[in-house]
Scaffold this motif. Sequence first.
Motif, PDB file in Angstrom:
ATOM      1  N   ILE A 105       0.866  -1.188   0.000  1.00  0.00           N
ATOM      2  CA  ILE A 105       0.000   0.000   0.000  1.00  0.00           C
ATOM      3  C   ILE A 105       0.898   1.232   0.000  1.00  0.00           C
ATOM      4  CG2 ILE A 105      -1.922   1.177   1.122  1.00  0.00           C
ATOM      5  CD1 ILE A 105      -2.662  -1.430   2.448  1.00  0.00           C
ATOM      6  N   PRO A 106       1.327   1.673  -1.188  1.00  0.00           N
ATOM      7  CA  PRO A 106       2.231   2.816  -1.264  1.00  0.00           C
ATOM      8  C   PRO A 106       1.520   4.127  -1.603  1.00  0.00           C
ATOM      9  CG  PRO A 106       2.259   1.662  -3.344  1.00  0.00           C
ATOM     10  CD  PRO A 106       1.226   0.966  -2.470  1.00  0.00           C
ATOM     11  N   ALA A 107       2.123   5.213  -1.159  1.00  0.00           N
ATOM     12  CA  ALA A 107       1.775   6.537  -1.664  1.00  0.00           C
ATOM     13  C   ALA A 107       2.672   6.800  -2.867  1.00  0.00           C
ATOM     14  CB  ALA A 107       1.997   7.591  -0.597  1.00  0.00           C
ATOM     15  N   VAL A 108       2.086   7.278  -3.962  1.00  0.00           N
ATOM     16  CA  VAL A 108       2.808   7.438  -5.231  1.00  0.00           C
ATOM     17  C   VAL A 108       2.827   8.902  -5.633  1.00  0.00           C
ATOM     18  CG1 VAL A 108       2.937   6.727  -7.646  1.00  0.00           C
ATOM     19  CG2 VAL A 108       2.075   5.123  -5.924  1.00  0.00           C
ATOM     20  N   PHE A 109       4.012   9.369  -6.031  1.00  0.00           N
ATOM     21  CA  PHE A 109       4.200  10.759  -6.465  1.00  0.00           C
ATOM     22  C   PHE A 109       4.541  10.756  -7.950  1.00  0.00           C
ATOM     23  CE2 PHE A 109       5.377  10.078  -2.084  1.00  0.00           C
ATOM     24  CZ  PHE A 109       4.625  11.044  -1.423  1.00  0.00           C
ATOM     25  N   THR A 110       3.702  11.392  -8.757  1.00  0.00           N
ATOM     26  CA  THR A 110       3.805  11.333 -10.209  1.00  0.00           C
ATOM     27  C   THR A 110       4.372  12.633 -10.778  1.00  0.00           C
ATOM     28  OG1 THR A 110       1.913   9.835 -10.325  1.00  0.00           O
ATOM     29  CG2 THR A 110       2.530  10.962 -12.356  1.00  0.00           C
ATOM     30  N   LEU A 111       5.403  12.491 -11.606  1.00  0.00           N
ATOM     31  CA  LEU A 111       6.044  13.634 -12.254  1.00  0.00           C
ATOM     32  C   LEU A 111       5.875  13.496 -13.764  1.00  0.00           C
ATOM     33  CD1 LEU A 111       9.371  13.564 -10.200  1.00  0.00           C
ATOM     34  CD2 LEU A 111       7.352  14.976  -9.751  1.00  0.00           C
ATOM     35  N   PRO A 112       5.043  14.340 -14.409  1.00  0.00           N
ATOM     36  CA  PRO A 112       4.890  14.281 -15.868  1.00  0.00           C
ATOM     37  C   PRO A 112       6.168  14.734 -16.567  1.00  0.00           C
ATOM     38  CG  PRO A 112       3.085  15.496 -14.831  1.00  0.00           C
ATOM     39  CD  PRO A 112       4.162  15.341 -13.801  1.00  0.00           C
ATOM     40  N   ILE A 113       6.600  13.967 -17.554  1.00  0.00           N
ATOM     41  CA  ILE A 113       7.770  14.319 -18.371  1.00  0.00           C
ATOM     42  C   ILE A 113       7.369  14.146 -19.840  1.00  0.00           C
ATOM     43  CG2 ILE A 113      10.186  13.835 -18.884  1.00  0.00           C
ATOM     44  CD1 ILE A 113      10.457  12.636 -16.104  1.00  0.00           C
ATOM     45  N   ASN A 114       7.050  15.258 -20.484  1.00  0.00           N
ATOM     46  CA  ASN A 114       6.522  15.227 -21.854  1.00  0.00           C
ATOM     47  C   ASN A 114       5.294  14.332 -21.895  1.00  0.00           C
ATOM     48  OD1 ASN A 114       8.577  16.969 -22.771  1.00  0.00           O
ATOM     49  ND2 ASN A 114       9.989  15.242 -23.024  1.00  0.00           N
ATOM     50  N   THR A 115       5.316  13.260 -22.688  1.00  0.00           N
ATOM     51  CA  THR A 115       4.153  12.378 -22.779  1.00  0.00           C
ATOM     52  C   THR A 115       4.285  11.168 -21.858  1.00  0.00           C
ATOM     53  OG1 THR A 115       5.173  11.201 -24.637  1.00  0.00           O
ATOM     54  CG2 THR A 115       3.709  13.054 -25.162  1.00  0.00           C
ATOM     55  N   THR A 116       5.294  11.156 -21.009  1.00  0.00           N
ATOM     56  CA  THR A 116       5.497  10.034 -20.093  1.00  0.00           C
ATOM     57  C   THR A 116       5.292  10.494 -18.645  1.00  0.00           C
ATOM     58  OG1 THR A 116       7.873  10.406 -19.779  1.00  0.00           O
ATOM     59  CG2 THR A 116       7.195   9.123 -21.706  1.00  0.00           C
ATOM     60  N   LYS A 117       5.279   9.519 -17.731  1.00  0.00           N
ATOM     61  CA  LYS A 117       5.122   9.833 -16.316  1.00  0.00           C
ATOM     62  C   LYS A 117       6.155   9.044 -15.520  1.00  0.00           C
ATOM     63  CE  LYS A 117       0.184  10.955 -16.337  1.00  0.00           C
ATOM     64  NZ  LYS A 117      -1.151  10.620 -15.769  1.00  0.00           N
ATOM     65  N   LEU A 118       6.887   9.758 -14.670  1.00  0.00           N
ATOM     66  CA  LEU A 118       7.819   9.130 -13.739  1.00  0.00           C
ATOM     67  C   LEU A 118       7.130   9.053 -12.387  1.00  0.00           C
ATOM     68  CD1 LEU A 118      10.725   8.059 -13.215  1.00  0.00           C
ATOM     69  CD2 LEU A 118      11.298  10.386 -12.482  1.00  0.00           C
ATOM     70  N   LYS A 119       7.069   7.835 -11.818  1.00  0.00           N
ATOM     71  CA  LYS A 119       6.379   7.642 -10.548  1.00  0.00           C
ATOM     72  C   LYS A 119       7.360   7.146  -9.494  1.00  0.00           C
ATOM     73  CE  LYS A 119       1.720   6.695 -12.233  1.00  0.00           C
ATOM     74  NZ  LYS A 119       0.496   5.919 -11.893  1.00  0.00           N
ATOM     75  N   LEU A 120       7.337   7.791  -8.338  1.00  0.00           N
ATOM     76  CA  LEU A 120       8.133   7.388  -7.192  1.00  0.00           C
ATOM     77  C   LEU A 120       7.177   7.014  -6.068  1.00  0.00           C
ATOM     78  CD1 LEU A 120      10.702  10.338  -7.258  1.00  0.00           C
ATOM     79  CD2 LEU A 120      10.965   8.080  -8.306  1.00  0.00           C
ATOM     80  N   ASP A 121       7.436   5.894  -5.398  1.00  0.00           N
ATOM     81  CA  ASP A 121       6.497   5.466  -4.366  1.00  0.00           C
ATOM     82  C   ASP A 121       7.211   5.000  -3.107  1.00  0.00           C
ATOM     83  OD1 ASP A 121       6.582   2.314  -4.273  1.00  0.00           O
ATOM     84  OD2 ASP A 121       6.570   2.814  -6.398  1.00  0.00           O
TER      85      ASP A 121
END
Length: 207
Positions: A105-121
């Motif tokens: 059960i993670p909290a996820v932080f999403t960073l949009p990069i152009n048409t992609t998404k980088l997610k850190l959890d």
Amino acid sequence: MKKAKYIFAFLLIFLSTQALVARSLDYFFTMPTSFYYNNGDKQHSAPSPIVFNPGFGIIWPNEGFISIEPSLNFYYSYYLWYDGRALPAEIENRTSTTLSFMLDIPAVFTLPINTTKLKLDIGASMLMRFGWLSNGANEAQDVEMINHYFWSQARFLYLSGGITWMVGLPSKTKFGPFAKFYLPLGSLIANEELNGMIISAGLKVSF
């Protein structure tokens, strides 16, 4: 009549909330391969196992910087009882066949990069293991001790962290590679160092 109005209002609010949640909800499945670290006696146990542990989960909300992405992965493996510990076993030396479920059960932080998404959890995880006597094995008492070992001294408790890179398709579907690390808090509590540490990498698909 008043009671009927209250019931109708409650149902209307409930259904509206459900519709709102459904619109902001995505589903995903994962196909990782995982390394399970074993620091036990290698003369009596198997090397650190590598397992395929598929899983599935949900993303809520599906837009925004922060989301919750609970997931459940599963795999099976073999264990034996040696020197007061449950250790991974080769198939020919197994005592217990064990079905394992990792609830994350993670909290996820999403960073949009152009048409992609980088997610850190980062989150809390629970490794639920259930063993039964393997075919050809006779040590039923050992299986009881193995199952007790899994649930004692919080050995089921993990801290998770990960990174995902998602690429979108013209449809709602997104996919990309991910990697996760599971720190065995229970093993640290039990003074077993990093025994049971898990490192996973694979493909994630959301829709």
